[in-house]
Write a protein that holds these residues in place. Sequence first.
Motif, PDB file in Angstrom:
ATOM      1  N   LEU A  62      77.885   7.789  83.357  1.00 28.07           N
ATOM      2  CA  LEU A  62      79.059   7.014  82.966  1.00 28.07           C
ATOM      3  C   LEU A  62      79.545   7.433  81.583  1.00 28.07           C
ATOM      4  N   ASN A  63      80.834   7.581  81.430  1.00 24.23           N
ATOM      5  CA  ASN A  63      81.444   7.851  80.132  1.00 24.23           C
ATOM      6  C   ASN A  63      81.817   6.537  79.458  1.00 24.23           C
ATOM      7  N   LEU A  64      81.383   6.374  78.213  1.00 19.88           N
ATOM      8  CA  LEU A  64      81.696   5.187  77.427  1.00 19.88           C
ATOM      9  C   LEU A  64      82.531   5.571  76.213  1.00 19.88           C
ATOM     10  N   ASN A  65      83.137   4.564  75.582  1.00 18.93           N
ATOM     11  CA  ASN A  65      83.894   4.841  74.355  1.00 18.93           C
ATOM     12  C   ASN A  65      82.987   5.297  73.223  1.00 18.93           C
ATOM     13  N   ASN A  66      81.736   4.808  73.178  1.00 21.74           N
ATOM     14  CA  ASN A  66      80.726   5.301  72.241  1.00 21.74           C
ATOM     15  C   ASN A  66      79.366   4.799  72.708  1.00 21.74           C
ATOM     16  N   VAL A  67      78.312   5.424  72.194  1.00 18.76           N
ATOM     17  CA  VAL A  67      76.959   5.052  72.601  1.00 18.76           C
ATOM     18  C   VAL A  67      76.130   4.590  71.397  1.00 18.76           C
ATOM     19  N   ALA A  68      76.775   4.152  70.357  1.00 20.15           N
ATOM     20  CA  ALA A  68      76.043   3.621  69.202  1.00 20.15           C
ATOM     21  C   ALA A  68      75.213   2.414  69.614  1.00 20.15           C
ATOM     22  N   ASN A  69      73.977   2.349  69.107  1.00 19.52           N
ATOM     23  CA  ASN A  69      73.051   1.237  69.352  1.00 19.52           C
ATOM     24  C   ASN A  69      72.564   1.147  70.796  1.00 19.52           C
ATOM     25  N   ILE A  70      72.701   2.213  71.560  1.00 13.45           N
ATOM     26  CA  ILE A  70      72.206   2.234  72.934  1.00 13.45           C
ATOM     27  C   ILE A  70      70.974   3.121  72.988  1.00 13.45           C
TER      28      ILE A  70
END
Length: 338
Positions: free
Chosen positions: A135-143
């Motif tokens: 899946l493409n997300l807007n960002n992956v910070a804190n994941i």
Amino acid sequence: DVVTDNNLLRQRYENNELGGANLLMVTTSAQGVELSLPSGVPLKVLEQNRTVTVNASGGDFTTVQDAISYAQSVVRPQNAKLIIEVDDGTWNIPTTLSAGVTGNNFLVTGKNTYAKSLTSIQSSSGAAGAWTLVLNLNNVANIAVNDYVVIDTTSGGALPSYIRGVFKIAAVDAINSRITVTSTHKASTAPSGAVIGTATILKTIFNFTGGGTGFEVWDASFLAIADVALVGTAGGDGISVQDLSRLLCTGVVGLVGWRNGLLVIESGNAVIGNLSVSGCTTAGTSAANCSSINIYHGNLCGNVTGSITDRTSNMTMGGNSTVSGNTTGIYAKNNSFF
């Protein structure tokens, strides 16, 4: 009687006959007081709202079990709230957690969630009941790997409802802002393309390792839970509510891998704000014997049965909810309704 106000004590009891009762304690402590009952059982009287923390170090408790045991020993008026805040991470819990003290009530909540946006589906592989999706997300910070994500309110692309639910994160691609999840959705075709939606990252995971039920709420008790994922096995139910007890789910809650994700029986009642249930071997939700489940918004996806109601029980869902990718979607019988 427990008297928590010194002025009230003086006005009402000073130099007055107490009718044979013994005054045990007067306190203004924010932490409450601890008394010893004749049986030797400790009793804590909480005078005002209190939040206790569960953390590997530096918190009030180092295990979820110890925090629940504390909550069971606390007596408080209705306007004094006890909140158990559990730190980020996967908490391995070997036993069932019980809220089964008559009249007991407390809130168990995860510490952090993070709101992301699903921007598209990069790829899929696998087959019905065992999909792997990138899946493409807007960002992956804190994941991080082993977090859980609730995908919701999807649209666009192909088969957007097929990606709704709660999923374990198997990989994180920080360069391309992608995550890989596993899905038990039972359709023979995977969602694809320009699917957009919301992605809520759950950082607090209760991993029940004992093979039984996760939470038991019984004997006219009340449990509130928020912002956690409860992960288990087919040997037990994620949350079991029974015997005139009540459950309130606020925030975002995920139930994964149970026999029944949520079981409400024997005149129990559950009120749910936002619940996603996936991978359960009997049902996502089940209500029986004059019980009710009321879900404002939810996703029952990738289970053997989405929802079962039986023996004069009822289940309601609203707010753009989804029942998708189950072997059987909805099953109501014996004077029950969905």
